[in-house]
Motif scaffolding. Structure first.
Motif, short mmCIF file in Angstrom:
data_model
loop_
_atom_site.label_atom_id
_atom_site.label_comp_id
_atom_site.label_asym_id
_atom_site.label_seq_id
_atom_site.Cartn_x
_atom_site.Cartn_y
_atom_site.Cartn_z
N UNK A 3 -11.53 -6.36 14.62
CA UNK A 3 -10.15 -6.33 14.14
C UNK A 3 -9.58 -4.93 14.35
N UNK A 4 -8.29 -4.85 14.67
CA UNK A 4 -7.68 -3.53 14.84
C UNK A 4 -7.67 -2.77 13.51
N UNK A 5 -7.72 -1.48 13.61
CA UNK A 5 -7.67 -0.60 12.44
C UNK A 5 -6.31 -0.79 11.76
N UNK A 6 -6.29 -1.16 10.47
CA UNK A 6 -5.01 -1.38 9.79
C UNK A 6 -4.14 -0.12 9.72
N UNK A 10 -0.37 0.00 11.14
CA UNK A 10 0.76 0.45 10.33
C UNK A 10 1.51 1.59 11.02
N UNK A 11 0.78 2.51 11.62
CA UNK A 11 1.40 3.62 12.34
C UNK A 11 2.22 3.10 13.52
N UNK A 12 1.67 2.17 14.26
CA UNK A 12 2.38 1.58 15.39
C UNK A 12 3.64 0.87 14.92
N UNK A 13 3.54 0.14 13.82
CA UNK A 13 4.71 -0.57 13.28
C UNK A 13 5.79 0.43 12.87
N UNK A 18 11.01 3.05 14.22
CA UNK A 18 11.74 4.29 14.51
C UNK A 18 12.38 4.22 15.90
N UNK A 19 11.65 3.77 16.88
CA UNK A 19 12.18 3.68 18.24
C UNK A 19 13.33 2.67 18.30
#
Length: 84
Positions: A3-6, A10-13, A18-19
């Motif tokens: 599983x991806x690191x939560x 969260x940082x990507x989200x 922001x973008x």
């Protein structure tokens, strides 16, 4: 498969949000610039002397707004700004 690191998710989200905000905010001044340039191009030269000053003022304001957004995005990219 793991599983991806939560935290990374969260940082990507957060960066995606922001973008998206910057893209939305940058479209506004770019639309003003594009519309006013088209307006000026369509006018006969004899009409420009009277109509150009307020249009040029709108162009200047929109350009400044776009420059400020780009500067803010640069600060975020360097880690100097608030990402919220």
């Amino acid at each position: 498969m793991t599983d991806p690191d939560p935290r990374l998710a969260a940082e990507l989200a957060r960066w995606t949000t922001t973008v998206r905000r910057f893209v939305h905010d940058l479209r506004n001044p770019l639309t003003v610039i594009k519309t006013n340039v088209a307006f000026l191009r369509e006018r006969p030269p004899e009409e420009l002397a009277e109509e150009a000053p307020p249009v040029l003022e709108d162009l200047a304001k929109a350009t400044l707004q776009a420059e400020e957004l780009v500067a803010e995005l640069g600060r975020l990219a360097r880690g100097d700004g608030d990402q919220g």
